[in-house]
Design an enzyme around this catalytic site. Structure first.
Site, short mmCIF file in Angstrom:
data_model
loop_
_atom_site.label_atom_id
_atom_site.label_comp_id
_atom_site.label_asym_id
_atom_site.label_seq_id
_atom_site.Cartn_x
_atom_site.Cartn_y
_atom_site.Cartn_z
N ALA A 78 0.84 -1.19 0.00
CA ALA A 78 0.00 0.00 0.00
C ALA A 78 0.88 1.25 0.00
O ALA A 78 1.99 1.24 0.52
CB ALA A 78 -0.93 0.01 1.21
N ASP A 79 0.35 2.29 -0.58
CA ASP A 79 1.05 3.58 -0.55
C ASP A 79 0.03 4.69 -0.71
O ASP A 79 -1.08 4.46 -1.19
CB ASP A 79 2.10 3.67 -1.67
#
Length: 202
Positions: A78-79
């Site tokens: 995730a980012d």
């Protein structure tokens, strides 16, 4: 009770306390493993400028990096990027940078682009990007200083110098987008994917 059904453990390629909390609260047993990638180097090499595309690229690279060492497991990367118009923000290095970011964001609306990618045996099998629009209230120098004093070192751990689940909520007058996107993990589309793959019990 964990709802995870697969014989291989679910892995989160992150040590983010917010992301770990979201998965745990959803009843998913998982391991958190740090993704050892040079995020700014990957971003620079890509020559991407679109905040959505950058977030998705980094989520993919984190998932693939950890997946390479955990065959059989589904790995969540995730980012999140913060964009004020065409300007991208990174985590502030200290109080001075945090203050500068807050001065620029105060009284304006910015976007959080939260990306999630799932890798399995080194290949991306799912990805999604969700967007939240955040409107920060106008603030005086005294108010900004009071916030920074109260929040302490936590302001350097999040882009934009705030954590909405904590004292950062005081900075905002309007929020458009779901809670999970704001915390950095598009949980609803992720859970929908896991259900389609029969990896969760609910």
């Amino acid at each position: 009770m964990s709802l995870w059904l697969d014989k291989f453990p679910l892995i989160l390629a992150s040590q983010s306390s917010a992301r770990k909390m979201l998965l745990a609260n959803a009843g998913l047993e998982f391991r958190a493993v740090t993704a050892d990638i040079d995020e700014r180097g990957v971003q620079a090499a890509s020559q991407l400028s679109n905040p959505r595309e950058i977030a998705l690229l980094l989520a993919r690279e984190k998932a693939k990096a950890v997946s390479a060492h955990h065959p059989g497991s589904h790995v969540i990367g995730a980012d999140q990027t913060l964009a004020l118009g065409k300007r991208l923000f990174n985590k502030p290095a200290g109080r001075a940078q945090a203050l500068a970011q807050l001065r620029d964001l105060a009284g304006t609306s910015h976007e959080l682009n939260s990306a999630v990618a799932v890798a399995h045996d080194g290949k991306i099998v799912f990805e999604d990007v969700s967007i939240a629009r955040m409107t920060m209230r106008a603030m005086t120098e005294d108010e900004l200083a009071a916030y920074l004093d109260a929040a302490g070192d936590a302001v350097t751990t999040s882009v934009g110098a705030y954590q909405l689940e904590s004292l950062g909520i005081h900075l905002f007058e309007r929020i458009e987008g779901d809670h999970f996107t704001i915390l950095g993990l598009p949980l609803l589309p992720l859970l929908a994917f896991l259900r389609r793959e029969r990896l969760v019990a609910v």
